[in-house]
Write a protein that holds these residues in place. Structure first.
Motif, PDB file in Angstrom:
ATOM      1  N   THR A 175       0.832  -1.199   0.000  1.00  0.00           N
ATOM      2  CA  THR A 175       0.000   0.000   0.000  1.00  0.00           C
ATOM      3  C   THR A 175       0.867   1.250   0.000  1.00  0.00           C
ATOM      4  OG1 THR A 175      -1.658  -1.185   1.282  1.00  0.00           O
ATOM      5  CG2 THR A 175      -1.852   1.195   1.224  1.00  0.00           C
ATOM      6  N   SER A 176       0.518   2.214  -0.857  1.00  0.00           N
ATOM      7  CA  SER A 176       1.258   3.477  -0.887  1.00  0.00           C
ATOM      8  C   SER A 176       0.779   4.379   0.253  1.00  0.00           C
ATOM      9  CB  SER A 176       1.052   4.188  -2.219  1.00  0.00           C
ATOM     10  OG  SER A 176      -0.273   4.675  -2.319  1.00  0.00           O
ATOM     11  N   LEU A 177       1.616   5.338   0.626  1.00  0.00           N
ATOM     12  CA  LEU A 177       1.277   6.267   1.694  1.00  0.00           C
ATOM     13  C   LEU A 177       0.036   7.077   1.338  1.00  0.00           C
ATOM     14  CD1 LEU A 177       1.862   7.654   4.394  1.00  0.00           C
ATOM     15  CD2 LEU A 177       3.427   9.178   3.179  1.00  0.00           C
ATOM     16  N   SER A 178      -0.075   7.525   0.107  1.00  0.00           N
ATOM     17  CA  SER A 178      -1.230   8.344  -0.286  1.00  0.00           C
ATOM     18  C   SER A 178      -2.529   7.548  -0.231  1.00  0.00           C
ATOM     19  CB  SER A 178      -1.024   8.953  -1.677  1.00  0.00           C
ATOM     20  OG  SER A 178      -0.847   7.944  -2.641  1.00  0.00           O
ATOM     21  N   VAL A 179      -2.516   6.310  -0.685  1.00  0.00           N
ATOM     22  CA  VAL A 179      -3.712   5.460  -0.624  1.00  0.00           C
ATOM     23  C   VAL A 179      -4.070   5.192   0.830  1.00  0.00           C
ATOM     24  CG1 VAL A 179      -4.563   3.114  -1.069  1.00  0.00           C
ATOM     25  CG2 VAL A 179      -3.466   4.406  -2.890  1.00  0.00           C
ATOM     26  N   PHE A 180      -3.073   4.870   1.644  1.00  0.00           N
ATOM     27  CA  PHE A 180      -3.326   4.608   3.056  1.00  0.00           C
ATOM     28  C   PHE A 180      -3.920   5.840   3.737  1.00  0.00           C
ATOM     29  CE2 PHE A 180      -2.159   4.867   7.498  1.00  0.00           C
ATOM     30  CZ  PHE A 180      -2.723   3.695   7.981  1.00  0.00           C
ATOM     31  N   THR A 181      -3.334   7.003   3.514  1.00  0.00           N
ATOM     32  CA  THR A 181      -3.792   8.232   4.164  1.00  0.00           C
ATOM     33  C   THR A 181      -5.241   8.532   3.807  1.00  0.00           C
ATOM     34  OG1 THR A 181      -1.549   9.128   4.161  1.00  0.00           O
ATOM     35  CG2 THR A 181      -3.350  10.707   4.407  1.00  0.00           C
ATOM     36  N   ALA A 182      -5.572   8.451   2.525  1.00  0.00           N
ATOM     37  CA  ALA A 182      -6.941   8.751   2.089  1.00  0.00           C
ATOM     38  C   ALA A 182      -7.942   7.747   2.645  1.00  0.00           C
ATOM     39  CB  ALA A 182      -7.007   8.770   0.560  1.00  0.00           C
ATOM     40  N   ALA A 183      -7.666   6.466   2.519  1.00  0.00           N
ATOM     41  CA  ALA A 183      -8.609   5.433   2.973  1.00  0.00           C
ATOM     42  C   ALA A 183      -8.731   5.421   4.488  1.00  0.00           C
ATOM     43  CB  ALA A 183      -8.154   4.061   2.471  1.00  0.00           C
ATOM     44  N   SER A 184      -7.620   5.550   5.179  1.00  0.00           N
ATOM     45  CA  SER A 184      -7.636   5.512   6.631  1.00  0.00           C
ATOM     46  C   SER A 184      -8.401   6.706   7.193  1.00  0.00           C
ATOM     47  CB  SER A 184      -6.200   5.510   7.161  1.00  0.00           C
ATOM     48  OG  SER A 184      -6.189   5.454   8.560  1.00  0.00           O
ATOM     49  N   SER A 185      -8.129   7.881   6.682  1.00  0.00           N
ATOM     50  CA  SER A 185      -8.805   9.086   7.170  1.00  0.00           C
ATOM     51  C   SER A 185     -10.297   9.053   6.866  1.00  0.00           C
ATOM     52  CB  SER A 185      -8.175  10.334   6.550  1.00  0.00           C
ATOM     53  OG  SER A 185      -6.817  10.422   6.935  1.00  0.00           O
ATOM     54  N   LEU A 186     -10.646   8.669   5.666  1.00  0.00           N
ATOM     55  CA  LEU A 186     -12.059   8.597   5.291  1.00  0.00           C
ATOM     56  C   LEU A 186     -12.797   7.559   6.145  1.00  0.00           C
ATOM     57  CD1 LEU A 186     -14.133   9.766   3.340  1.00  0.00           C
ATOM     58  CD2 LEU A 186     -13.494   7.996   1.709  1.00  0.00           C
ATOM     59  N   GLY A 187     -12.165   6.435   6.405  1.00  0.00           N
ATOM     60  CA  GLY A 187     -12.785   5.394   7.218  1.00  0.00           C
ATOM     61  C   GLY A 187     -12.895   5.760   8.689  1.00  0.00           C
ATOM     62  N   LYS A 188     -11.980   6.599   9.161  1.00  0.00           N
ATOM     63  CA  LYS A 188     -12.008   7.004  10.566  1.00  0.00           C
ATOM     64  C   LYS A 188     -13.153   7.973  10.861  1.00  0.00           C
ATOM     65  CE  LYS A 188      -7.307   6.291  12.121  1.00  0.00           C
ATOM     66  NZ  LYS A 188      -7.603   5.512  13.297  1.00  0.00           N
ATOM     67  N   LEU A 189     -13.601   8.720   9.877  1.00  0.00           N
ATOM     68  CA  LEU A 189     -14.662   9.712  10.123  1.00  0.00           C
ATOM     69  C   LEU A 189     -15.915   9.104  10.749  1.00  0.00           C
ATOM     70  CD1 LEU A 189     -14.546  12.286   7.198  1.00  0.00           C
ATOM     71  CD2 LEU A 189     -14.508  12.771   9.643  1.00  0.00           C
ATOM     72  N   PRO A 190     -16.583   8.157  10.097  1.00  0.00           N
ATOM     73  CA  PRO A 190     -17.801   7.614  10.720  1.00  0.00           C
ATOM     74  C   PRO A 190     -17.517   6.805  11.983  1.00  0.00           C
ATOM     75  CG  PRO A 190     -17.378   6.543   8.607  1.00  0.00           C
ATOM     76  CD  PRO A 190     -16.371   7.622   8.763  1.00  0.00           C
ATOM     77  N   ALA A 191     -16.408   6.075  12.004  1.00  0.00           N
ATOM     78  CA  ALA A 191     -16.084   5.277  13.186  1.00  0.00           C
ATOM     79  C   ALA A 191     -15.843   6.180  14.395  1.00  0.00           C
ATOM     80  CB  ALA A 191     -14.860   4.408  12.906  1.00  0.00           C
ATOM     81  N   LEU A 192     -15.110   7.266  14.202  1.00  0.00           N
ATOM     82  CA  LEU A 192     -14.841   8.183  15.299  1.00  0.00           C
ATOM     83  C   LEU A 192     -16.096   8.949  15.693  1.00  0.00           C
ATOM     84  CD1 LEU A 192     -12.765   9.307  17.262  1.00  0.00           C
ATOM     85  CD2 LEU A 192     -12.253  11.070  15.592  1.00  0.00           C
ATOM     86  N   TRP A 193     -16.939   9.274  14.726  1.00  0.00           N
ATOM     87  CA  TRP A 193     -18.187   9.959  15.063  1.00  0.00           C
ATOM     88  C   TRP A 193     -19.040   9.078  15.979  1.00  0.00           C
ATOM     89  CZ3 TRP A 193     -23.390   9.112  14.668  1.00  0.00           C
ATOM     90  CH2 TRP A 193     -24.196  10.193  15.032  1.00  0.00           C
TER      91      TRP A 193
END
Length: 185
Positions: A126-144
């Motif tokens: 996994t590239s850093l850019s793919v990881f950053t985008a997917a991880s951040s987007l996935g954290k939004l609803p989980a953290l909410w």
């Protein structure tokens, strides 16, 4: 721990935002410490929405820092035996769009340890850019969901907290009993 964090944030005033981000990065790098107490402190000190956004920024930044550190420091573990487990292989060998959707899905599942996802993605393709985008987007609803649950708990009267504690103990007892029955068979 939450009360200590609240006192610390209140003592440092405006620098509390930066302190919270640093604590989140440290928790992410450790990979095994839950961050719910820090989210609770952020919500208490900053209010719901500012606390939510500071927690989100800290978790996203922490995931990226962890990814980079894991990639630099532990790539040599790529050949270890537990990484050949069938449930780990898809993320380990995924790249591009496939890695994006795998990481996004794993971040949305509250029972999947965040540190494990970060670690496997970091030593995989996994590239850093793919990881950053997917991880951040996935954290939004989980953290909410986490922030909302913590907020509701913090706002509940003592009787509601007592009821939740009793229900948790009863549930834990049933699960413990069920596990005991399965091991006896």
């Amino acid at each position: 721990m939450k009360d200590w964090m609240i006192d610390l944030f209140q003592a440092y005033g405006g620098a509390a935002y930066v302190l919270s981000l640093a604590c989140n990065v440290a928790i992410s790098v450790l990979g095994v410490v839950p961050s719910a107490f820090l989210t609770a402190a952020n919500l208490t000190v900053f209010g719901f929405w500012p606390g939510f956004w500071v927690s989100f920024a800290g978790e996203a930044l922490g995931a990226v820092v962890s990814f980079v550190l894991y990639r630099k420091g532990v790539r040599r573990w790529n050949g270890t035996k537990w990484l050949s487990h069938p449930s780990v292989k898809p993320l380990l060998h995924a790249g591009g769009r496939e890695a994006f959707f795998l990481i996004l899905a794993l971040r949305l599942l509250p029972f999947v340890p965040s540190g494990v996802v970060t670690f496997v993605a970091a030593i995989g393709r996994t590239s850093l850019s793919v990881f950053t985008a997917a991880s951040s987007l996935g954290k939004l609803p989980a953290l909410w969901m986490e922030a909302y649950a913590i907020h509701q708990f913090l706002e509940a009267a003592w009787s509601g907290k007592l009821l939740l504690a009793v229900a948790s103990i009863v549930l834990l007892w049933f699960v413990w009993r069920k596990i005991g029955q399965k091991t006896a068979e």
